[in-house]
Scaffold this motif. Sequence first.
Motif, mmCIF file in Angstrom:
data_model
loop_
_atom_site.group_PDB
_atom_site.id
_atom_site.type_symbol
_atom_site.label_atom_id
_atom_site.label_comp_id
_atom_site.label_asym_id
_atom_site.label_seq_id
_atom_site.Cartn_x
_atom_site.Cartn_y
_atom_site.Cartn_z
ATOM 1 N N SER A 29 -16.557 -11.075 -10.416
ATOM 2 C CA SER A 29 -17.130 -9.780 -10.807
ATOM 3 C C SER A 29 -16.021 -8.734 -10.772
ATOM 4 O O SER A 29 -14.949 -8.966 -10.199
ATOM 5 C CB SER A 29 -18.248 -9.364 -9.847
ATOM 6 N N CYS A 30 -16.316 -7.580 -11.358
ATOM 7 C CA CYS A 30 -15.408 -6.441 -11.210
ATOM 8 C C CYS A 30 -15.426 -5.966 -9.759
ATOM 9 O O CYS A 30 -14.403 -5.538 -9.220
ATOM 10 C CB CYS A 30 -15.844 -5.325 -12.152
ATOM 11 N N THR A 31 -16.586 -6.059 -9.125
ATOM 12 C CA THR A 31 -16.698 -5.701 -7.706
ATOM 13 C C THR A 31 -15.678 -6.490 -6.883
ATOM 14 O O THR A 31 -14.971 -5.918 -6.032
ATOM 15 C CB THR A 31 -18.134 -6.004 -7.218
ATOM 16 N N THR A 55 -19.759 7.360 -10.683
ATOM 17 C CA THR A 55 -19.299 5.989 -10.906
ATOM 18 C C THR A 55 -20.274 5.012 -10.263
ATOM 19 O O THR A 55 -21.245 5.402 -9.605
ATOM 20 C CB THR A 55 -17.863 5.779 -10.366
ATOM 21 N N HIS A 56 -19.980 3.745 -10.445
ATOM 22 C CA HIS A 56 -20.759 2.643 -9.879
ATOM 23 C C HIS A 56 -20.478 2.559 -8.369
ATOM 24 O O HIS A 56 -19.338 2.770 -7.949
ATOM 25 C CB HIS A 56 -20.296 1.365 -10.583
ATOM 26 N N SER A 58 -19.802 0.166 -6.555
ATOM 27 C CA SER A 58 -18.735 -0.792 -6.209
ATOM 28 C C SER A 58 -17.367 -0.125 -6.092
ATOM 29 O O SER A 58 -16.520 -0.590 -5.328
ATOM 30 C CB SER A 58 -18.660 -1.907 -7.251
ATOM 31 N N THR A 59 -17.140 0.935 -6.854
ATOM 32 C CA THR A 59 -15.861 1.645 -6.785
ATOM 33 C C THR A 59 -15.614 2.118 -5.348
ATOM 34 O O THR A 59 -14.499 2.010 -4.826
ATOM 35 C CB THR A 59 -15.868 2.865 -7.733
ATOM 36 N N VAL A 101 -11.633 5.785 -12.893
ATOM 37 C CA VAL A 101 -12.752 5.053 -13.503
ATOM 38 C C VAL A 101 -12.842 5.506 -14.956
ATOM 39 O O VAL A 101 -12.987 6.697 -15.230
ATOM 40 C CB VAL A 101 -14.076 5.371 -12.768
ATOM 41 N N ASP A 127 -10.497 1.333 -12.404
ATOM 42 C CA ASP A 127 -11.780 0.666 -12.577
ATOM 43 C C ASP A 127 -12.054 0.686 -14.073
ATOM 44 O O ASP A 127 -12.620 1.641 -14.615
ATOM 45 C CB ASP A 127 -12.876 1.376 -11.779
ATOM 46 N N ALA A 129 -13.925 -1.428 -15.687
ATOM 47 C CA ALA A 129 -15.096 -2.299 -15.887
ATOM 48 C C ALA A 129 -15.629 -2.176 -17.311
ATOM 49 O O ALA A 129 -16.048 -3.154 -17.925
ATOM 50 C CB ALA A 129 -16.186 -1.938 -14.894
ATOM 51 N N GLN A 130 -15.609 -0.941 -17.843
ATOM 52 C CA GLN A 130 -16.196 -0.692 -19.168
ATOM 53 C C GLN A 130 -15.122 -0.584 -20.247
ATOM 54 O O GLN A 130 -15.436 -0.297 -21.390
ATOM 55 C CB GLN A 130 -16.999 0.626 -19.127
ATOM 56 N N SER A 151 -14.787 -5.893 -15.920
ATOM 57 C CA SER A 151 -16.075 -6.545 -15.670
ATOM 58 C C SER A 151 -16.514 -7.322 -16.900
ATOM 59 O O SER A 151 -16.366 -6.843 -18.030
ATOM 60 C CB SER A 151 -17.151 -5.518 -15.329
ATOM 61 N N HIS A 153 -19.776 -8.503 -16.671
ATOM 62 C CA HIS A 153 -21.218 -8.479 -16.414
ATOM 63 C C HIS A 153 -21.957 -8.383 -17.745
ATOM 64 O O HIS A 153 -21.428 -7.855 -18.722
ATOM 65 C CB HIS A 153 -21.531 -7.241 -15.549
ATOM 66 N N LYS A 156 -21.684 -5.421 -20.209
ATOM 67 C CA LYS A 156 -20.393 -4.932 -20.722
ATOM 68 C C LYS A 156 -20.106 -5.467 -22.133
ATOM 69 O O LYS A 156 -20.955 -6.114 -22.730
ATOM 70 C CB LYS A 156 -19.288 -5.323 -19.730
ATOM 71 N N GLY A 163 -19.088 -11.645 -13.994
ATOM 72 C CA GLY A 163 -17.687 -12.034 -14.219
ATOM 73 C C GLY A 163 -16.775 -10.834 -14.153
ATOM 74 O O GLY A 163 -17.228 -9.688 -14.247
ATOM 75 N N TYR A 295 -25.482 7.055 -13.695
ATOM 76 C CA TYR A 295 -25.257 7.047 -12.251
ATOM 77 C C TYR A 295 -25.963 8.192 -11.521
ATOM 78 O O TYR A 295 -25.934 9.340 -11.953
ATOM 79 C CB TYR A 295 -23.763 7.178 -11.962
HETATM 80 C C1 LIG Z 1 -20.210 -2.509 -14.194
HETATM 81 C C2 LIG Z 1 -19.325 -1.702 -13.360
HETATM 82 C C3 LIG Z 1 -18.852 -2.149 -12.114
HETATM 83 C C4 LIG Z 1 -19.341 -3.429 -11.479
HETATM 84 O O1 LIG Z 1 -19.023 -4.553 -12.235
HETATM 85 P P1 LIG Z 1 -19.532 -6.003 -11.756
HETATM 86 O O2 LIG Z 1 -18.768 -6.944 -12.661
HETATM 87 O O3 LIG Z 1 -21.009 -6.026 -11.998
HETATM 88 O O4 LIG Z 1 -19.165 -6.172 -10.343
HETATM 89 C C5 LIG Z 1 -17.950 -1.366 -11.413
HETATM 90 N N1 LIG Z 1 -17.523 -0.195 -11.906
HETATM 91 C C6 LIG Z 1 -17.955 0.288 -13.087
HETATM 92 C C7 LIG Z 1 -17.419 1.591 -13.582
HETATM 93 C C8 LIG Z 1 -18.876 -0.439 -13.848
HETATM 94 O O5 LIG Z 1 -19.293 0.046 -15.019
#
Ligand SMILES: *Cc1c(COP(=O)(O)O)cnc(C)c1O
Length: 350
Positions: A29-31, A55-56, A58-59, A101, A127, A129-130, A151, A153, A156, A163, A295
Motif C-alpha cells: 500500500s501507499c500507507t 490529506t489522508h 496515512s500521511t 502531498v 505522498d 498516492a494520487q 498508491s 488502491h 487510484k 498496492g 478529507y
Molecule cells: C490513497 C491515499 C493514501 C493511502 O493509500 P493506500 O495505498 O490506500 O495505503 C495516502 N495518501 C493519499 C494522499 C492518498 O490519496
Amino acid sequence: MSGDGDFSRRCQQWLKGTLNSVEVLLTHSCTAALEMAAILCELKAGDEVIMPSFTHPSTANAVVLRGATPVFVDVRNDTFNIDENLIEPAVTPRTKAIVAVHYAGVGCEMAPIMDIARRHNLRVVEDAAQGILTRYSGRYLGTLGDIGALSFHETKNAISGEGGAILINNQRYADRAEIIREKGTNRTQFFRGEVDKYKWFDIGSSYLPGEIVAAFLLAQLEEVHDLTKRRIEIWRTYHQGLEELELAGLLTRPVIPPSCDHNGHLYYLVMPDPNARSRLIAGLRAREISAPFHYVPLHTSPAGLRFGRTFGCLPITERAGECLLRLPMWIGIEPHLDRIIGEISSIVHQ
Ligand SMILES: *Cc1c(COP(=O)(O)O)cnc(C)c1O
C-alpha cells in the motif's frame, strides 16, 4: 505466489524506467511506503514533520507511529496543496522532514520546497498516492523529493486492489529500504545470490505485496498511459462544461498551475458555502449520481488533536473540508458526462 517474483520485478523495472527513480520497491500500500519513509528518515519521539492537514490519515499516521509529531500547516487556495510559504515559518529546531502531498494528482510547488529543505537540512517525502505520471517541471511526481510513495488502491489511476510503491531517489536510502521491507532482514540480497544466508539486521516489517497482486498491477501499468489520457479527457469535459457556472459565481473549478501538468486523478468543485455543497450532493444523489466530499481535515480529527500540532489558523483547509466535493471519475463514464453536467447546472440554479 509470495513477494518479489518475476511480476514484482517487472513492475519495479517498469516504474523505475518510466518514472526515472534511483530505486523502486513495490509495497502492499501507499500507507506501507509512507511508514517505510518514516523509518528511513529516522524519525523519533520529539521530532516534527511539517505536512498539510488536508490529506489522508496515512500521511500523519506514518509519522505518529515513530513517536514523532505531525505539524499541520494550511494549503494553497488554488490547488489545495501545502502552502510552500507557510513551511519555513513552521520550522523549529525539532523539524526533521516535510511531507508534500500532491492533491488530486497536481504537484506541490516542489522547487521552493526542496530549497527550504536544503537550507534547513530536512528530508522531503512526497505522498504521490494520487500523482502517478504527473510531471512537475518535466520530472515525475514521487521522484523529486528524497523518497516518494505511490498508491495502487482501487480508487487510484492504476490499481491492484490494494498496492503501492516506494520510490527511493537518494541512493543513501536504497540498501536500508530493502531490509526494512523484508522484516529487517537481508533476504532480498539472499534472493539475488549475494549472500549465502539471510539474517536479522534492522527494524522492519512485511511491506511487500504477493505476486498475484503484482501480476494484476503489471497489466495496469502497461495500460496506464492510455488510462491517464482517458481520465484527462473526462476531466476536460467537466472543466469545459462547468465553465459558465464558475463565471456566474456559482462554484469554483480546479486550477492547474503553470509548473505542472496533471493526470486526471479526480475532478472536484468548491462550492461558495457548506449549504450549497450539501444541496448539490443531495440533489445529485436524488438523481443517482454519487458526488462525495473529501478529507475531514486532520487537525480537527480526534487523532489529529491528540497527536498533532497545528501551525496557526488553517482557514483554507477548513473551507476545503466544508465546501469541496468530487464528481464521478472512472473510465467508461464518458456517455454520462453531459447528463451529470446538466444536472449540476439545474441544481445550482435552483
Ligand atoms: C490513497 C491515499 C493514501 C493511502 O493509500 P493506500 O495505498 O490506500 O495505503 C495516502 N495518501 C493519499 C494522499 C492518498 O490519496
